[in-house]
Design an enzyme around this catalytic site. Structure first.
Site, PDB file in Angstrom:
ATOM      1  N   CYS A 100      -4.416  -4.311   0.397  1.00 51.29           N
ATOM      2  CA  CYS A 100      -3.758  -3.042   0.759  1.00 51.29           C
ATOM      3  C   CYS A 100      -4.140  -2.033  -0.321  1.00 51.29           C
ATOM      4  CB  CYS A 100      -2.246  -3.218   0.834  1.00 51.29           C
ATOM      5  SG  CYS A 100      -1.695  -4.579   1.885  1.00 51.29           S
ATOM      6  N   ASP A 152      -6.696  -4.076   9.493  1.00 59.66           N
ATOM      7  CA  ASP A 152      -5.316  -4.478   9.252  1.00 59.66           C
ATOM      8  C   ASP A 152      -5.343  -5.703   8.341  1.00 59.66           C
ATOM      9  OD1 ASP A 152      -2.686  -5.530   9.398  1.00 59.66           O
ATOM     10  OD2 ASP A 152      -2.413  -4.701  11.403  1.00 59.66           O
ATOM     11  N   ASP A 188      -1.030  -6.021  -2.784  1.00 59.83           N
ATOM     12  CA  ASP A 188      -0.104  -5.000  -3.284  1.00 59.83           C
ATOM     13  C   ASP A 188       0.576  -4.416  -2.049  1.00 59.83           C
ATOM     14  OD1 ASP A 188       1.054  -3.300  -5.332  1.00 59.83           O
ATOM     15  OD2 ASP A 188      -0.190  -1.695  -4.533  1.00 59.83           O
ATOM     16  N   CYS A 237       6.173  -2.230  -5.650  1.00 61.23           N
ATOM     17  CA  CYS A 237       6.786  -1.258  -6.563  1.00 61.23           C
ATOM     18  C   CYS A 237       8.261  -1.079  -6.193  1.00 61.23           C
ATOM     19  CB  CYS A 237       6.042   0.085  -6.538  1.00 61.23           C
ATOM     20  SG  CYS A 237       5.875   0.836  -4.908  1.00 61.23           S
ATOM     21  N   ALA A 290      -5.565   1.280  -0.696  1.00 63.17           N
ATOM     22  CA  ALA A 290      -5.462   2.733  -0.903  1.00 63.17           C
ATOM     23  C   ALA A 290      -4.229   3.096  -1.739  1.00 63.17           C
ATOM     24  CB  ALA A 290      -5.415   3.442   0.448  1.00 63.17           C
ATOM     25  N   PRO A 291      -4.320   4.131  -2.582  1.00 64.09           N
ATOM     26  CA  PRO A 291      -5.446   5.059  -2.774  1.00 64.09           C
ATOM     27  C   PRO A 291      -6.484   4.596  -3.794  1.00 64.09           C
ATOM     28  CG  PRO A 291      -3.575   5.821  -4.035  1.00 64.09           C
ATOM     29  CD  PRO A 291      -3.106   4.587  -3.303  1.00 64.09           C
ATOM     30  N   GLY A 292      -6.332   3.383  -4.346  1.00 65.62           N
ATOM     31  CA  GLY A 292      -7.414   2.822  -5.131  1.00 65.62           C
ATOM     32  C   GLY A 292      -7.189   2.679  -6.620  1.00 65.62           C
ATOM     33  N   GLY A 293      -5.994   2.932  -7.098  1.00 63.73           N
ATOM     34  CA  GLY A 293      -5.728   2.778  -8.525  1.00 63.73           C
ATOM     35  C   GLY A 293      -5.986   1.361  -9.009  1.00 63.73           C
TER      36      GLY A 293
END
Length: 446
Positions: free
Chosen positions: A261, A312, A328, A381, A263-266
């Site tokens: 999962c 997906d 994540d 998170c 995005a956004p790629g950190g």
């Protein structure tokens, strides 16, 4: 100043009445405004402050208005929230000025009678500021914390039961702070020492965060995207708790890694950095436009070992060996409410079990394509057991070929011993730099 309040009022209305996301609303409205840097900063501060303190503001308004907040028209209640926030929490703005500016901003949205009502309530509050009291913390700690520290009742009840009154208050205080801007040094291009020196040369005030070797606190700066070091790809904005995840994955340079999962790629780009831009990372996300963000970040950071896949995460599969998988997972986000304060008002208890179902489906699919002996890291998170510990326990109950890896060594390495729970890391937002995160590591038995 009137224009500043008008922008703030519009944003507060969209967040509270339309369920808007604070970051998207703020960026959209500020980009369409012609506010200068100082007024943009004030508008942002007002929007986030009012969103964080909504319960407290409503408590005060209800004490001094002859009509309850929930029975007011949307523009009236949000204008009052904007005014009361300035009166109660912003010492640098004189209360009469806050009242007048709020009334002026509301004139484009409210009729003459409503304007008179707003003005009257705000001036009544100004006259009686010293009479504002909250429920007794001794007799009713939940209601005291709910209104004084502005959190939904269901969350306060959970925190008081799990952590006790004092710890619940501490958590609320941290969630009501303006969060720090933490950045991750891109060690593919520079060192932290050199980056600190370069940022200081760009008139930024910075400090190293010792807990994680790449982390820097960006204290004062013009704006992130105006920093030359950002444009040159020498750092990425990323929270400290988020940085810990890639370190726990601990990928090797020749690993094949899936970020399920992404995005956004950190975390994706951090994994690539730890792999010295070698090996292979598959960045999976269900939204194609979000994968574009990963591609942009990879290009800026000079990362070339990431391949994006629009799919997906519950269904994607791979024909080659996968050494490590990061899930994540989508979650309630309750650990990052300092950054996204609207979450506290938008999430409900019933959301947690729906999210748990999705989280388990993601883990189940990851288990299918992970090689024997491979490692699976699960992170969120948030700080709810339903999305964290319970997900891991349920996964292990039906996947006997997996076992839990005790993160005691990692907890010691990053000075997180106090957050170790049954071998997992459950970070709670009780420290200035720590956001609420959960991290667990599983290994697939050979």
């Amino acid at each position: 100043m009137k224009k500043t309040r008008e922008v703030a009022l519009e944003a507060i209305y969209q967040i509270n009445e339309k369920g808007g996301f604070s970051n998207l609303v703020v960026n959209s409205l500020l980009n369409k405004s012609n506010l200068d840097k100082r007024d943009r900063s004030l508008a942002t501060y007002l929007i986030y402050g009012v969103t964080r303190r909504r319960n407290t503001l409503d408590w005060i308004i209800n004490k001094f208005a002859n009509r309850k907040v929930k029975k007011m028209t949307p523009w009236v209640r949000n204008a009052l929230r904007l005014g009361v926030y300035q009166i109660q929490f912003l010492d640098k703005i004189p209360a009469p000025v806050a009242c007048n500016e709020t009334v002026e901003a509301a004139k484009g949205r409210c009729n003459r009678g409503a304007i008179k009502f707003i003005n009257g309530v705000l001036r009544n509050i100004i006259r009686n500021l010293d009479q504002i009291q909250y429920p007794s913390i001794d007799k009713d700690p939940v209601q005291h914390i709910r209104y004084k520290y502005s959190q939904p009742q269901w969350l306060v009840e959970r925190w008081v039961k799990r952590y006790g009154v004092d710890k619940a208050v501490e958590i609320c205080n941290h969630l009501n702070q303006v969060p720090p801007t933490v950045i991750r040094t891109n060690t593919l291009k520079t060192s932290r020492a050199d980056l600190l020196e370069e940022l200081i040369g760009e008139d930024a005030q910075v400090e190293a965060i010792e807990r994680v070797e790449e982390a820097i606190n960006l204290i004062k700066y013009p704006s992130v995207d105006r920093l030359k070091a950002f444009d040159e790809g020498k750092f990425q904005v990323q929270g400290l708790s988020s940085m810990l995840v890639a370190h726990i994955v601990n990928p090797k340079t020749d690993d094949v890694v899936v970020d399920l999962c992404s995005a956004p790629g950190g975390k994706t780009t951090h994994l690539a950095q730890l792999m010295d831009n070698k090996g292979q990372i598959y960045a999976v996300d269900v939204h194609d436009h979000k994968l574009d963000l990963i591609e942009e970040n990879c290009e800026r950071l000079a990362i070339t070992n990431v391949e994006k896949i629009c799919a997906d995460g519950r269904e994607v599969s791979f024909d080659r060996r996968i050494d490590k998988v990061l899930v994540d997972a989508p979650c309630s986000g309750l650990g990052i409410m300092a950054k996204k304060p609207e979450i506290r008002w938008q999430k409900k208890p019933q959301d947690l079990l729906q999210l748990q179902e999705l989280q388990l489906e993601l883990l189940d699919n990851a288990a299918e394509f992970l090689k024997s002996g491979g490692e699976l890291v699960y992170s969120t998170c948030t700080i709810t057991p339903e999305e964290n510990k319970e997900v891991i326990n349920k996964f292990l109950e039906k996947n006997s070929d997996f076992s839990l890896v005790d993160l005691e060594k990692e907890a010691e390495e990053f000075s997180l011993e106090d957050y170790l729970e049954d071998g997992n890391l459950q970070l709670i937002p009780d420290d200035y730099f720590i956001e609420g995160f959960f991290v667990a590591k599983l290994i697939k038995k050979a």
